[in-house]
Motif scaffolding. Structure first.
Motif, PDB file in Angstrom:
ATOM      1  N   MET A 125       4.561  -9.117  -1.556  1.00  0.00           N
ATOM      2  CA  MET A 125       3.984  -8.615  -2.798  1.00  0.00           C
ATOM      3  C   MET A 125       3.031  -7.468  -2.542  1.00  0.00           C
ATOM      4  O   MET A 125       2.759  -6.659  -3.408  1.00  0.00           O
ATOM      5  CB  MET A 125       3.209  -9.728  -3.536  1.00  0.00           C
ATOM      6  CG  MET A 125       4.084 -10.657  -4.298  1.00  0.00           C
ATOM      7  SD  MET A 125       5.161  -9.803  -5.456  1.00  0.00           S
ATOM      8  CE  MET A 125       4.043  -9.260  -6.741  1.00  0.00           C
ATOM      9  N   LEU A 126       2.493  -7.445  -1.314  1.00  0.00           N
ATOM     10  CA  LEU A 126       1.470  -6.444  -1.017  1.00  0.00           C
ATOM     11  C   LEU A 126       2.020  -5.033  -1.131  1.00  0.00           C
ATOM     12  O   LEU A 126       1.443  -4.193  -1.821  1.00  0.00           O
ATOM     13  CB  LEU A 126       0.918  -6.679   0.400  1.00  0.00           C
ATOM     14  CG  LEU A 126      -0.393  -5.998   0.803  1.00  0.00           C
ATOM     15  CD1 LEU A 126      -0.957  -6.677   2.020  1.00  0.00           C
ATOM     16  CD2 LEU A 126      -0.230  -4.525   1.069  1.00  0.00           C
ATOM     17  N   PHE A 127       3.137  -4.777  -0.454  1.00  0.00           N
ATOM     18  CA  PHE A 127       3.667  -3.417  -0.469  1.00  0.00           C
ATOM     19  C   PHE A 127       4.290  -3.063  -1.802  1.00  0.00           C
ATOM     20  O   PHE A 127       4.333  -1.887  -2.177  1.00  0.00           O
ATOM     21  CB  PHE A 127       4.629  -3.195   0.700  1.00  0.00           C
ATOM     22  CG  PHE A 127       3.893  -2.982   1.986  1.00  0.00           C
ATOM     23  CD1 PHE A 127       3.801  -3.988   2.930  1.00  0.00           C
ATOM     24  CD2 PHE A 127       3.253  -1.777   2.225  1.00  0.00           C
ATOM     25  CE1 PHE A 127       3.096  -3.797   4.097  1.00  0.00           C
ATOM     26  CE2 PHE A 127       2.548  -1.570   3.400  1.00  0.00           C
ATOM     27  CZ  PHE A 127       2.460  -2.581   4.340  1.00  0.00           C
ATOM     28  N   TYR A 128       4.754  -4.051  -2.530  1.00  0.00           N
ATOM     29  CA  TYR A 128       5.233  -3.819  -3.891  1.00  0.00           C
ATOM     30  C   TYR A 128       4.077  -3.266  -4.734  1.00  0.00           C
ATOM     31  O   TYR A 128       4.220  -2.238  -5.405  1.00  0.00           O
ATOM     32  CB  TYR A 128       5.770  -5.135  -4.448  1.00  0.00           C
ATOM     33  CG  TYR A 128       6.120  -5.110  -5.911  1.00  0.00           C
ATOM     34  CD1 TYR A 128       5.795  -6.188  -6.726  1.00  0.00           C
ATOM     35  CD2 TYR A 128       6.787  -4.034  -6.480  1.00  0.00           C
ATOM     36  CE1 TYR A 128       6.131  -6.189  -8.068  1.00  0.00           C
ATOM     37  CE2 TYR A 128       7.110  -4.029  -7.819  1.00  0.00           C
ATOM     38  CZ  TYR A 128       6.783  -5.111  -8.613  1.00  0.00           C
ATOM     39  OH  TYR A 128       7.096  -5.122  -9.941  1.00  0.00           O
ATOM     40  N   SER A 129       2.930  -3.919  -4.664  1.00  0.00           N
ATOM     41  CA  SER A 129       1.753  -3.438  -5.399  1.00  0.00           C
ATOM     42  C   SER A 129       1.299  -2.080  -4.892  1.00  0.00           C
ATOM     43  O   SER A 129       0.915  -1.204  -5.684  1.00  0.00           O
ATOM     44  CB  SER A 129       0.597  -4.426  -5.260  1.00  0.00           C
ATOM     45  OG  SER A 129       1.025  -5.719  -5.518  1.00  0.00           O
ATOM     46  N   PHE A 130       1.378  -1.894  -3.574  1.00  0.00           N
ATOM     47  CA  PHE A 130       0.982  -0.633  -2.972  1.00  0.00           C
ATOM     48  C   PHE A 130       1.836   0.505  -3.498  1.00  0.00           C
ATOM     49  O   PHE A 130       1.336   1.561  -3.897  1.00  0.00           O
ATOM     50  CB  PHE A 130       1.084  -0.753  -1.452  1.00  0.00           C
ATOM     51  CG  PHE A 130       0.880   0.531  -0.721  1.00  0.00           C
ATOM     52  CD1 PHE A 130       1.909   1.096   0.023  1.00  0.00           C
ATOM     53  CD2 PHE A 130      -0.336   1.200  -0.765  1.00  0.00           C
ATOM     54  CE1 PHE A 130       1.735   2.284   0.697  1.00  0.00           C
ATOM     55  CE2 PHE A 130      -0.525   2.388  -0.088  1.00  0.00           C
ATOM     56  CZ  PHE A 130       0.514   2.938   0.646  1.00  0.00           C
ATOM     57  N   PHE A 131       3.158   0.298  -3.536  1.00  0.00           N
ATOM     58  CA  PHE A 131       4.054   1.339  -4.034  1.00  0.00           C
ATOM     59  C   PHE A 131       3.846   1.584  -5.515  1.00  0.00           C
ATOM     60  O   PHE A 131       3.945   2.715  -5.986  1.00  0.00           O
ATOM     61  CB  PHE A 131       5.517   0.993  -3.751  1.00  0.00           C
ATOM     62  CG  PHE A 131       5.948   1.314  -2.352  1.00  0.00           C
ATOM     63  CD1 PHE A 131       6.571   0.362  -1.572  1.00  0.00           C
ATOM     64  CD2 PHE A 131       5.731   2.572  -1.805  1.00  0.00           C
ATOM     65  CE1 PHE A 131       6.971   0.649  -0.278  1.00  0.00           C
ATOM     66  CE2 PHE A 131       6.122   2.867  -0.506  1.00  0.00           C
ATOM     67  CZ  PHE A 131       6.745   1.900   0.259  1.00  0.00           C
ATOM     68  N   LYS A 132       3.558   0.513  -6.261  1.00  0.00           N
ATOM     69  CA  LYS A 132       3.319   0.706  -7.694  1.00  0.00           C
ATOM     70  C   LYS A 132       2.138   1.638  -7.917  1.00  0.00           C
ATOM     71  O   LYS A 132       2.124   2.410  -8.867  1.00  0.00           O
ATOM     72  CB  LYS A 132       3.077  -0.641  -8.392  1.00  0.00           C
ATOM     73  CG  LYS A 132       4.367  -1.401  -8.649  1.00  0.00           C
ATOM     74  CD  LYS A 132       4.327  -2.217  -9.914  1.00  0.00           C
ATOM     75  CE  LYS A 132       3.458  -3.432  -9.719  1.00  0.00           C
ATOM     76  NZ  LYS A 132       3.614  -4.419 -10.808  1.00  0.00           N
ATOM     77  N   SER A 133       1.160   1.577  -7.010  1.00  0.00           N
ATOM     78  CA  SER A 133      -0.008   2.452  -7.160  1.00  0.00           C
ATOM     79  C   SER A 133       0.340   3.900  -6.827  1.00  0.00           C
ATOM     80  O   SER A 133      -0.405   4.816  -7.138  1.00  0.00           O
ATOM     81  CB  SER A 133      -1.151   1.970  -6.252  1.00  0.00           C
ATOM     82  OG  SER A 133      -0.870   2.299  -4.912  1.00  0.00           O
ATOM     83  N   LEU A 134       1.499   4.113  -6.200  1.00  0.00           N
ATOM     84  CA  LEU A 134       1.890   5.470  -5.808  1.00  0.00           C
ATOM     85  C   LEU A 134       2.918   6.071  -6.758  1.00  0.00           C
ATOM     86  O   LEU A 134       3.461   7.137  -6.492  1.00  0.00           O
ATOM     87  CB  LEU A 134       2.473   5.470  -4.395  1.00  0.00           C
ATOM     88  CG  LEU A 134       1.487   5.226  -3.267  1.00  0.00           C
ATOM     89  CD1 LEU A 134       2.233   5.062  -1.958  1.00  0.00           C
ATOM     90  CD2 LEU A 134       0.515   6.385  -3.145  1.00  0.00           C
ATOM     91  N   ILE A 135       3.184   5.384  -7.879  1.00  0.00           N
ATOM     92  CA  ILE A 135       4.175   5.904  -8.821  1.00  0.00           C
ATOM     93  C   ILE A 135       3.683   7.228  -9.384  1.00  0.00           C
ATOM     94  O   ILE A 135       2.530   7.360  -9.771  1.00  0.00           O
ATOM     95  CB  ILE A 135       4.448   4.880  -9.937  1.00  0.00           C
ATOM     96  CG1 ILE A 135       5.340   3.770  -9.380  1.00  0.00           C
ATOM     97  CG2 ILE A 135       5.117   5.526 -11.139  1.00  0.00           C
ATOM     98  CD1 ILE A 135       5.619   2.676 -10.374  1.00  0.00           C
ATOM     99  N   GLY A 136       4.606   8.211  -9.415  1.00  0.00           N
ATOM    100  CA  GLY A 136       4.257   9.537  -9.910  1.00  0.00           C
ATOM    101  C   GLY A 136       3.972  10.505  -8.785  1.00  0.00           C
ATOM    102  O   GLY A 136       3.914  11.722  -9.004  1.00  0.00           O
TER     103      GLY A 136
END
Lengths: 133, 95
Positions: free
Chosen positions: B1-12
């Protein structure tokens, strides 16, 4: 389920897609069905073989693809397709071209293996039949 | 879940996804899912255009299992935060 930021294949349904498979094949068709494993059902599918800047199409109809074999799928963009600089040739011609290309690659492999053998090393091919992409 | 959340913060943000077949795709991160499948918009194949099938594609969905690297802009990543989050995750997993 419309959660922003979540990569959904739902959005690609009924769109014309380019699907690139792990065995190196390119399929172009309309996505009709998906599931949680990214298994796909494509409608009005054509298999497009690329050799150099030429390509040839083979009709495939309805295809079910097991998700593990998919590398990527892209939205077919008509604008980009028109300016891509590729031109279409007949199926027989593209298959001939493909066979020639494969023979050349095999020849290269043979030469490389021979070269290595002369130096007391063995050449292990990096790719298997599954990962031709 | 950690990297999923991390990537979500990099959207855009603009990222470069390098696949296991050495194909590199530069594009804007549109979305990510729990399997780390990645959707990119406005893509550009960075290396040699020896991948002709990519020429007519503007947006793509990349299966998580074929990704080797995701190259990120250095100034967008807070490595301290990431380290702390990873430490917390490892700690909670152990318990």
């Amino acid at each position: 389920m419309d959660i922003p930021g979540v990569a959904q294949l739902f959005d690609e349904i009924d769109k014309k897609l380019v699907v690139y498979l792990r065995d190196g094949r390119t399929l172009i068709g309309i996505l009709r069905t998906i599931d949680q494993f990214a298994n796909l059902v494509l409608h009005r599918t054509i298999e497009r073989i690329h050799v150099g800047n030429k390509y040839g199409d083979i009709e495939r109809g309805v295809i079910i693809i097991r998700g593990e074999n998919v590398v990527l799928l892209g939205e077919w963009d008509e604008e980009r397709a028109r300016v891509s600089g590729l031109h279409q040739i007949s199926v027989e011609d593209i298959l001939d071209a493909q066979r020639e290309e494969q023979q050349q690659q095999q020849h290269q492999q043979l030469l490389r293996a021979k070269f290595m053998k002369e130096r007391g090393l063995t050449l292990t091919p990096e790719i298997g039949p599954d990962d031709m992409y | 879940m950690l990297f999923y959340s991390f990537f979500k913060s990099l959207i855009g943000k603009d990222v470069v996804v390098e696949l296991k077949n050495d194909l590199s795709i530069c594009g804007t991160l549109h979305s990510v899912d729990q399997y780390l499948n990645i959707k990119l918009t406005d893509i550009n194949v960075t290396d040699a255009e020896k991948y002709p099938h990519m020429l007519s594609v503007k947006n793509c969905f990349v299966r998580g299992s074929v990704v080797r690297y995701v190259q990120l802009p250095a100034d967008e990543v807070d490595t301290q935060l990431l380290q702390d989050a990873a430490r917390r995750e490892a700690h909670s997993q152990r318990q």
